[in-house]
Write an enzyme that holds these catalytic residues in place. Structure first.
Site, PDB file in Angstrom:
ATOM      1  CG  ASN A  33      -2.025  -1.024   1.101  1.00 46.34           C
ATOM      2  OD1 ASN A  33      -2.267  -1.581   0.032  1.00 46.34           O
ATOM      3  ND2 ASN A  33      -2.705  -1.302   2.204  1.00 46.34           N
ATOM      4  CB  ALA A  34       4.033   2.128   1.713  1.00 41.90           C
ATOM      5  CB  VAL A  35       4.788   0.341  -3.280  1.00 39.65           C
ATOM      6  CG1 VAL A  35       5.143   0.427  -4.764  1.00 39.65           C
ATOM      7  CG2 VAL A  35       5.997  -0.120  -2.471  1.00 39.65           C
ATOM      8  CB  THR A  36      -0.478   1.661  -3.837  1.00 38.38           C
ATOM      9  OG1 THR A  36      -0.373   0.255  -4.052  1.00 38.38           O
ATOM     10  CG2 THR A  36      -1.654   2.194  -4.638  1.00 38.38           C
ATOM     11  CG  ASP A  81       1.008  -1.640  -6.386  1.00 36.81           C
ATOM     12  OD1 ASP A  81       0.894  -2.422  -7.351  1.00 36.81           O
ATOM     13  OD2 ASP A  81       0.384  -0.570  -6.311  1.00 36.81           O
ATOM     14  CG  ASP A 102      -4.729   2.323 -10.867  1.00 40.00           C
ATOM     15  OD1 ASP A 102      -3.592   2.687 -10.502  1.00 40.00           O
ATOM     16  OD2 ASP A 102      -5.021   1.134 -11.120  1.00 40.00           O
TER      17      ASP A 102
END
EC number: 2.7.8.-
Length: 209
Positions: free
Chosen positions: A32-35, A72, A94
């Site tokens: 989620n952090a990468v998202t 992710d 997105d």
């Protein structure tokens, strides 16, 4: 053919991305952090650079940030599968990223006098959101909607090519790409609505039989 190419390219990228995903997981970074980080990167590239006419710089930042969409997903798979919230967050952000990209290029075209290009950008922005909404709504009703000539990857690639052309001083590039994409996006909306209609009709006929 486009779907086959996309699957092949995605498989190749996965082999590259997977070691990075494993490393991030060992460091305690969550999917989620990468998202979120990827979306922030897209916002910086689109609004901080693309909207100001720095199309090449914005394109590079957006492209690198968009790659986190695969990262992710790979991290989620390696850590035991995507959570419900993770899937929701990814899909929602997105939409934010897409709005930033198309909003930025539409703004830039408008302020530089490319008004017809800006009109195409608005159509792309609106139709792109409808394409995503129709799929989400259909799936929420228990149907599938993985059809259409211009899905998200095609939309991003098309606007990226247009931005690249305009960035190297071929000013017609971005407006032309947006008009092509505007037509394809409207066609995609129609394809998805028709696909859902056919499924709904078959379900009704089965229930009446």
């Amino acid at each position: 053919m486009a779907k086959i190419f996309r699957v092949s390219a995605r498989a190749g990228m996965t082999r590259v991305v997977e070691p990075v995903a494993r490393r991030l997981l060992r460091l305690g970074v969550s999917p989620n952090a990468v998202t979120v980080a990827g979306t922030v990167g897209v916002l910086v590239g689109a609004l901080g650079f693309g909207a100001r006419g720095h199309l090449i710089t914005g394109l590079v930042i957006v492209t690198l940030s968009a790659l986190t969409d695969m990262l992710d997903g790979t991290m989620a798979r390696l850590s035991g599968g995507s959570t419900t919230f993770g899937a929701f967050l990814d899909s929602s952000l997105d939409r934010v990223a897409d709005a930033a990209i198309f909003g930025a290029v539409t703004y830039w075209l408008a302020v530089t006098g490319h008004h017809w290009g800006a009109v195409a950008g608005l159509i792309c922005l609106t139709a792109g959101q409808i394409v995503s909404y129709v799929k989400a709504r259909a799936e929420g009703l228990g149907m599938t909607c993985n059809v259409g000539i211009a899905e998200r990857p095609e939309r991003l690639i098309t606007v990226g090519v247009g931005g690249l052309l305009s960035g190297v001083h071929l000013d017609w590039g971005l407006p032309a790409a947006l008009w092509v994409l505007a037509v394809l996006s409207v066609v995609t909306v129609a394809q998805r609505i028709l696909h859902v209609y056919r499924q709904s009709r078959r379900a009704t006929q089965s229930a009446d039989a």
